[in-house]
Write a protein that holds these residues in place. Sequence first.
Motif, short mmCIF file in Angstrom:
data_model
loop_
_atom_site.label_atom_id
_atom_site.label_comp_id
_atom_site.label_asym_id
_atom_site.label_seq_id
_atom_site.Cartn_x
_atom_site.Cartn_y
_atom_site.Cartn_z
N ASP A 92 0.79 -1.22 0.00
CA ASP A 92 0.00 0.00 0.00
C ASP A 92 0.83 1.28 0.00
O ASP A 92 0.28 2.37 0.12
CB ASP A 92 -0.95 0.00 1.20
N TRP A 93 2.15 1.17 -0.13
CA TRP A 93 2.99 2.38 -0.16
C TRP A 93 2.54 3.31 -1.28
O TRP A 93 2.56 4.53 -1.14
CB TRP A 93 4.46 2.02 -0.34
N HIS A 94 2.15 2.74 -2.40
CA HIS A 94 1.75 3.56 -3.55
C HIS A 94 0.51 4.39 -3.26
O HIS A 94 0.23 5.36 -3.94
CB HIS A 94 1.52 2.68 -4.79
N SER A 95 -0.24 4.03 -2.23
CA SER A 95 -1.46 4.75 -1.90
C SER A 95 -1.22 5.97 -1.01
O SER A 95 -2.10 6.81 -0.87
CB SER A 95 -2.45 3.82 -1.20
N LEU A 96 -0.03 6.05 -0.41
CA LEU A 96 0.30 7.22 0.39
C LEU A 96 0.66 8.37 -0.54
O LEU A 96 1.04 8.17 -1.69
CB LEU A 96 1.49 6.92 1.31
N LYS A 97 0.58 9.57 -0.03
CA LYS A 97 0.95 10.74 -0.82
C LYS A 97 2.45 10.64 -1.15
O LYS A 97 3.26 10.36 -0.27
CB LYS A 97 0.66 12.01 -0.05
N PRO A 98 2.82 10.86 -2.42
CA PRO A 98 4.21 10.64 -2.86
C PRO A 98 5.25 11.45 -2.08
O PRO A 98 6.30 10.91 -1.71
CB PRO A 98 4.20 11.05 -4.33
N GLU A 99 4.97 12.73 -1.80
CA GLU A 99 5.96 13.54 -1.07
C GLU A 99 6.14 13.03 0.35
O GLU A 99 7.26 13.04 0.89
CB GLU A 99 5.61 15.03 -1.10
N THR A 101 5.61 9.84 1.29
CA THR A 101 6.30 8.56 1.12
C THR A 101 7.79 8.77 0.96
O THR A 101 8.60 8.05 1.55
CB THR A 101 5.74 7.79 -0.10
N ALA A 102 8.17 9.77 0.18
CA ALA A 102 9.59 10.06 -0.02
C ALA A 102 10.26 10.45 1.30
O ALA A 102 11.36 9.97 1.60
CB ALA A 102 9.76 11.18 -1.05
N ARG A 103 9.61 11.29 2.10
CA ARG A 103 10.17 11.68 3.40
C ARG A 103 10.33 10.47 4.31
O ARG A 103 11.34 10.33 5.01
CB ARG A 103 9.27 12.72 4.08
#
Length: 187
Positions: A92-99, A101-103
């Motif tokens: 489900d990482w792809h479902s988090l907001k990308p910025e 997720t990057a942090r």
Amino acid sequence: MDLSWGSIAKTAIAAGIFTALFTQVVVWIRERLSANQRVRLLAVKLTIIFEKFAMDCASSISDNQLYNESDHAAGKENHRLPKMDELPSSEDWHSLKPELTARILFFPNEISNSNSSLDFLEDVEGPYDIPQACSIRCGLRGYRAWLIAGDLRRIYKLPPFDNSAVFWDFAEVLLPLHKKANELEQH
């Protein structure tokens, strides 16, 4: 009412199409709700990991401070940042907001970088100033972890953190050293 085979066939076909569409909508809604629940569960897990790391950093700062103030009778010297619990592996990482997720995914690198700089400092200057340098880095990384946890709570509508559950406001321990670390980085 016309009950010819033609009208019965039309009604049966219409009912079949309606049933198929209705079933697809129900399946889509169920999958959507399930995906939202999985993302919120991932957000809860991540929030707990980052808040625990922030608390561990505040505890490390307090240990260093107590060790110095008690003339080494209490507390302990810390020369490295606390270990952070492992991030969950999830589909489900792809479902988090990308910025965000990057942090989150880059954060373990920040910890590693801080520990490497402490190792270098100890090699160059000796062990005497390392606890203070460690406290500053704990303030920096601990407060950043606290901010990430806060963003997770806000974005995914999780309940606010309850300080009464841990009996102290550890963010107040982190903030002054976070500010000091930022000032040092700017010079």
